[in-house]
Design a protein around this motif. Structure first.
Motif, PDB file in Angstrom:
ATOM      1  N   SER A  93       0.817  -1.215   0.000  1.00  0.00           N
ATOM      2  CA  SER A  93       0.000   0.000   0.000  1.00  0.00           C
ATOM      3  C   SER A  93       0.855   1.273   0.000  1.00  0.00           C
ATOM      4  CB  SER A  93      -0.940  -0.027   1.202  1.00  0.00           C
ATOM      5  OG  SER A  93      -0.202  -0.318   2.365  1.00  0.00           O
ATOM      6  N   PHE A  94       2.061   1.171  -0.548  1.00  0.00           N
ATOM      7  CA  PHE A  94       2.959   2.303  -0.838  1.00  0.00           C
ATOM      8  C   PHE A  94       3.547   2.999   0.391  1.00  0.00           C
ATOM      9  CE2 PHE A  94      -0.761   2.702  -3.959  1.00  0.00           C
ATOM     10  CZ  PHE A  94      -0.324   1.671  -4.760  1.00  0.00           C
ATOM     11  N   HIS A  95       2.669   3.301   1.391  1.00  0.00           N
ATOM     12  CA  HIS A  95       3.135   3.982   2.612  1.00  0.00           C
ATOM     13  C   HIS A  95       3.868   5.300   2.327  1.00  0.00           C
ATOM     14  CE1 HIS A  95       3.057   0.278   5.514  1.00  0.00           C
ATOM     15  NE2 HIS A  95       1.999   0.357   4.755  1.00  0.00           N
ATOM     16  N   LEU A  96       3.359   6.085   1.403  1.00  0.00           N
ATOM     17  CA  LEU A  96       3.945   7.410   1.163  1.00  0.00           C
ATOM     18  C   LEU A  96       3.325   8.412   2.138  1.00  0.00           C
ATOM     19  CD1 LEU A  96       3.852   7.520  -2.751  1.00  0.00           C
ATOM     20  CD2 LEU A  96       5.800   6.963  -1.267  1.00  0.00           C
ATOM     21  N   MET A  97       4.034   9.499   2.379  1.00  0.00           N
ATOM     22  CA  MET A  97       3.487  10.596   3.182  1.00  0.00           C
ATOM     23  C   MET A  97       2.629  11.431   2.245  1.00  0.00           C
ATOM     24  SD  MET A  97       5.262  10.412   6.215  1.00  0.00           S
ATOM     25  CE  MET A  97       5.975  11.894   6.874  1.00  0.00           C
ATOM     26  N   GLU A  98       1.337  11.474   2.525  1.00  0.00           N
ATOM     27  CA  GLU A  98       0.384  12.093   1.592  1.00  0.00           C
ATOM     28  C   GLU A  98       0.564  13.599   1.471  1.00  0.00           C
ATOM     29  OE1 GLU A  98      -1.729  10.611  -0.492  1.00  0.00           O
ATOM     30  OE2 GLU A  98      -0.965   8.668   0.183  1.00  0.00           O
ATOM     31  N   SER A 145      -0.972   8.049 -10.109  1.00  0.00           N
ATOM     32  CA  SER A 145      -1.649   6.755 -10.216  1.00  0.00           C
ATOM     33  C   SER A 145      -0.994   5.771  -9.247  1.00  0.00           C
ATOM     34  CB  SER A 145      -1.518   6.227 -11.642  1.00  0.00           C
ATOM     35  OG  SER A 145      -0.169   5.859 -11.894  1.00  0.00           O
ATOM     36  N   GLY A 146      -1.628   4.633  -9.047  1.00  0.00           N
ATOM     37  CA  GLY A 146      -1.077   3.612  -8.153  1.00  0.00           C
ATOM     38  C   GLY A 146       0.313   3.170  -8.576  1.00  0.00           C
ATOM     39  N   GLY A 147       0.464   2.955  -9.866  1.00  0.00           N
ATOM     40  CA  GLY A 147       1.768   2.505 -10.357  1.00  0.00           C
ATOM     41  C   GLY A 147       2.840   3.558 -10.144  1.00  0.00           C
ATOM     42  N   GLN A 148       2.458   4.823 -10.333  1.00  0.00           N
ATOM     43  CA  GLN A 148       3.415   5.920 -10.105  1.00  0.00           C
ATOM     44  C   GLN A 148       3.771   6.020  -8.629  1.00  0.00           C
ATOM     45  OE1 GLN A 148       1.138   9.048 -11.915  1.00  0.00           O
ATOM     46  NE2 GLN A 148       2.076   8.764 -13.930  1.00  0.00           N
ATOM     47  N   ARG A 149       2.765   5.865  -7.769  1.00  0.00           N
ATOM     48  CA  ARG A 149       3.050   5.896  -6.322  1.00  0.00           C
ATOM     49  C   ARG A 149       4.020   4.797  -5.939  1.00  0.00           C
ATOM     50  NH1 ARG A 149      -2.774   7.011  -3.396  1.00  0.00           N
ATOM     51  NH2 ARG A 149      -3.631   7.853  -5.309  1.00  0.00           N
ATOM     52  N   GLN A 150       3.792   3.628  -6.504  1.00  0.00           N
ATOM     53  CA  GLN A 150       4.687   2.532  -6.137  1.00  0.00           C
ATOM     54  C   GLN A 150       6.094   2.790  -6.666  1.00  0.00           C
ATOM     55  OE1 GLN A 150       5.165   0.809  -3.813  1.00  0.00           O
ATOM     56  NE2 GLN A 150       4.083  -1.150  -3.994  1.00  0.00           N
ATOM     57  N   ARG A 151       6.200   3.455  -7.803  1.00  0.00           N
ATOM     58  CA  ARG A 151       7.545   3.771  -8.314  1.00  0.00           C
ATOM     59  C   ARG A 151       8.234   4.813  -7.422  1.00  0.00           C
ATOM     60  NH1 ARG A 151       7.161   5.176 -14.247  1.00  0.00           N
ATOM     61  NH2 ARG A 151       4.891   5.157 -14.095  1.00  0.00           N
ATOM     62  N   VAL A 152       7.450   5.755  -6.879  1.00  0.00           N
ATOM     63  CA  VAL A 152       8.027   6.687  -5.896  1.00  0.00           C
ATOM     64  C   VAL A 152       8.516   5.896  -4.672  1.00  0.00           C
ATOM     65  CG1 VAL A 152       7.539   8.601  -4.301  1.00  0.00           C
ATOM     66  CG2 VAL A 152       6.585   8.635  -6.632  1.00  0.00           C
ATOM     67  N   ALA A 153       7.706   4.934  -4.256  1.00  0.00           N
ATOM     68  CA  ALA A 153       8.084   4.134  -3.081  1.00  0.00           C
ATOM     69  C   ALA A 153       9.366   3.338  -3.352  1.00  0.00           C
ATOM     70  CB  ALA A 153       6.940   3.200  -2.688  1.00  0.00           C
ATOM     71  N   VAL A 154       9.516   2.873  -4.576  1.00  0.00           N
ATOM     72  CA  VAL A 154      10.742   2.142  -4.929  1.00  0.00           C
ATOM     73  C   VAL A 154      11.933   3.111  -4.911  1.00  0.00           C
ATOM     74  CG1 VAL A 154      11.951   0.881  -6.750  1.00  0.00           C
ATOM     75  CG2 VAL A 154       9.565   0.333  -6.241  1.00  0.00           C
ATOM     76  N   ALA A 155      11.730   4.305  -5.466  1.00  0.00           N
ATOM     77  CA  ALA A 155      12.799   5.317  -5.438  1.00  0.00           C
ATOM     78  C   ALA A 155      13.201   5.602  -3.994  1.00  0.00           C
ATOM     79  CB  ALA A 155      12.337   6.601  -6.134  1.00  0.00           C
ATOM     80  N   ARG A 156      12.204   5.739  -3.131  1.00  0.00           N
ATOM     81  CA  ARG A 156      12.489   5.995  -1.711  1.00  0.00           C
ATOM     82  C   ARG A 156      13.289   4.840  -1.099  1.00  0.00           C
ATOM     83  NH1 ARG A 156       7.439   6.193   2.102  1.00  0.00           N
ATOM     84  NH2 ARG A 156       7.379   4.090   1.267  1.00  0.00           N
ATOM     85  N   SER A 176      -3.184  -4.142 -14.195  1.00  0.00           N
ATOM     86  CA  SER A 176      -2.254  -4.935 -14.987  1.00  0.00           C
ATOM     87  C   SER A 176      -1.162  -4.096 -15.660  1.00  0.00           C
ATOM     88  CB  SER A 176      -3.075  -5.707 -16.011  1.00  0.00           C
ATOM     89  OG  SER A 176      -2.253  -6.372 -16.873  1.00  0.00           O
ATOM     90  N   ALA A 177      -1.540  -2.918 -16.174  1.00  0.00           N
ATOM     91  CA  ALA A 177      -0.542  -2.068 -16.848  1.00  0.00           C
ATOM     92  C   ALA A 177       0.479  -1.542 -15.843  1.00  0.00           C
ATOM     93  CB  ALA A 177      -1.237  -0.902 -17.549  1.00  0.00           C
ATOM     94  N   ALA A 178      -0.011  -1.105 -14.682  1.00  0.00           N
ATOM     95  CA  ALA A 178       0.896  -0.585 -13.652  1.00  0.00           C
ATOM     96  C   ALA A 178       1.778  -1.697 -13.106  1.00  0.00           C
ATOM     97  CB  ALA A 178       0.081   0.063 -12.527  1.00  0.00           C
ATOM     98  N   THR A 179       1.210  -2.880 -13.015  1.00  0.00           N
ATOM     99  CA  THR A 179       1.987  -4.038 -12.566  1.00  0.00           C
ATOM    100  C   THR A 179       3.180  -4.250 -13.485  1.00  0.00           C
ATOM    101  OG1 THR A 179       0.133  -5.151 -11.514  1.00  0.00           O
ATOM    102  CG2 THR A 179       1.930  -6.555 -12.256  1.00  0.00           C
ATOM    103  N   LEU A 180       2.933  -4.140 -14.766  1.00  0.00           N
ATOM    104  CA  LEU A 180       4.009  -4.356 -15.727  1.00  0.00           C
ATOM    105  C   LEU A 180       5.100  -3.291 -15.595  1.00  0.00           C
ATOM    106  CD1 LEU A 180       4.389  -6.605 -17.791  1.00  0.00           C
ATOM    107  CD2 LEU A 180       3.655  -4.991 -19.555  1.00  0.00           C
ATOM    108  N   ASP A 181       4.694  -2.035 -15.326  1.00  0.00           N
ATOM    109  CA  ASP A 181       5.678  -0.964 -15.091  1.00  0.00           C
ATOM    110  C   ASP A 181       6.570  -1.292 -13.894  1.00  0.00           C
ATOM    111  OD1 ASP A 181       4.903   0.659 -17.136  1.00  0.00           O
ATOM    112  OD2 ASP A 181       3.650   1.984 -15.897  1.00  0.00           O
ATOM    113  N   VAL A 182       5.929  -1.699 -12.819  1.00  0.00           N
ATOM    114  CA  VAL A 182       6.683  -1.983 -11.595  1.00  0.00           C
ATOM    115  C   VAL A 182       7.574  -3.211 -11.789  1.00  0.00           C
ATOM    116  CG1 VAL A 182       6.445  -2.692  -9.163  1.00  0.00           C
ATOM    117  CG2 VAL A 182       5.080  -0.798 -10.070  1.00  0.00           C
ATOM    118  N   LEU A 183       7.023  -4.160 -12.523  1.00  0.00           N
ATOM    119  CA  LEU A 183       7.769  -5.367 -12.887  1.00  0.00           C
ATOM    120  C   LEU A 183       9.047  -5.034 -13.636  1.00  0.00           C
ATOM    121  CD1 LEU A 183       6.258  -8.008 -12.400  1.00  0.00           C
ATOM    122  CD2 LEU A 183       5.788  -8.097 -14.814  1.00  0.00           C
TER     123      LEU A 183
END
Ligand code: ADP
Ligand code: MG
Length: 242
Positions: A93-98, A145-156, A176-183
């Motif tokens: 669930s990303f856990h970013l500071m909103e 988007s969700g996929g973008q948030r998760q990419r921020v979380a990966v950067a963090r 599915s599309a965001a999954t592929l980005d994160v993948l």
């Protein structure tokens, strides 16, 4: 060389009739640069194991080793420092500071690790660029988007060049599309030599790992060494070649 390891690792919850052996005598060795995928049904102990590996929780027995050093018996302050400097976490669930922008979320980790504001900002922008979000640096998580948030979380997670990145169902909340980005992002980390342990329900992520471990009732029940996929293989596998 083993980066991360456990010996006889155990964690139990409850007692008597209600006793749950969430992690039941696990020996694990993760080599430098290796990607290990862990799969298994809900409740089999995957998150508990990751929390123990990353010093977010204390085992009931056994030991956890990071870079040749035993970490499960460290004091709270040393453990907090280790989580900050040597381990990168990515959560479902990303856990970013909103209330912080993308770049502020990433640079916070660098600031906490003692970098100067300028160096922290530079590092954060460099990482956002690496995850393909340079243009979104000033956006709040709510505007991503969700996929973008998760990419921020990966950067963090990568900010302080962790010895290992631990990811708990990182695509569990993504389409599915965001999954592929994160993948693809994880695959690029793998290619770059980042040591990675990823818990996943997604066979496509598992297929990019060097090793796939199946877990049941707190224990490892099966282990498969894979050839180590690339995004190319992945595209072929899921029929989504670009
Ligand atoms: P998974 O991530 O594979 O779904 P978990 O590690 O979350 O599994 O949980 C493993 C088992 O431990 C489950 O039976 C779960 O209910 C139990 N469990 C996890 N955390 C706690 C807790 N804080 N207190 C009590 N039981 C827990
Ligand atoms: Mg879980």
């Amino acid at each position: 060389m083993t980066v991360l390891g456990t010996r006889g690792l155990r964690k139990e919850y409850g007692r008597g009739e209600g006793l749950v052996r969430a992690v039941d005598d696990i020996d694990l060795d993760v080599a430098a640069g290796e990607t290990v995928a862990i799969m298994g049904p809900s409740g089999c102990g995957k998150s508990t194991l990751l929390h123990l590996l990353g010093g977010l929780d204390r085992p009931g027995g056994g030991s956890v080793w990071l870079g040749g050093r035993r970490i499960d018996d460290l004091g709270e302050r040393a453990l907090a420092r280790l989580r900050r400097d040597e381990i990168g976490f990515v959560f479902q669930s990303f856990h970013l500071m909103e209330e912080l922008t993308a770049v502020e979320n990433v640079e916070l980790s660098a600031l906490l690790a003692g970098r100067s504001p300028r160096a922290a900002r530079r590092r954060a922008l460099e990482l956002l660029d690496r995850v393909g979000l340079a243009e979104r640096a000033a956006f709040l998580p709510s505007a991503l988007s969700g996929g973008q948030r998760q990419r921020v979380a990966v950067a963090r997670a990568l900010t302080n060049q962790p010895a290992v990145v631990l990811a708990d169902e990182p695509t569990g909340n993504l389409d599915s599309a965001a999954t592929l980005d994160v993948l693809r992002l994880f695959d690029s980390l793998h290619e770059a030599g980042q040591t990675l342990v990823v818990v996943t329900h997604d066979a496509r992520i598992a297929a990019t790992a060097d090793r796939l471990i199946s877990m049941r009732d707190g224990a490892f029940v099966d282990e498969t060494r894979l050839t180590g996929g690339t995004t190319g293989d992945l595209g072929a596998l899921v029929g989504l070649d670009d």
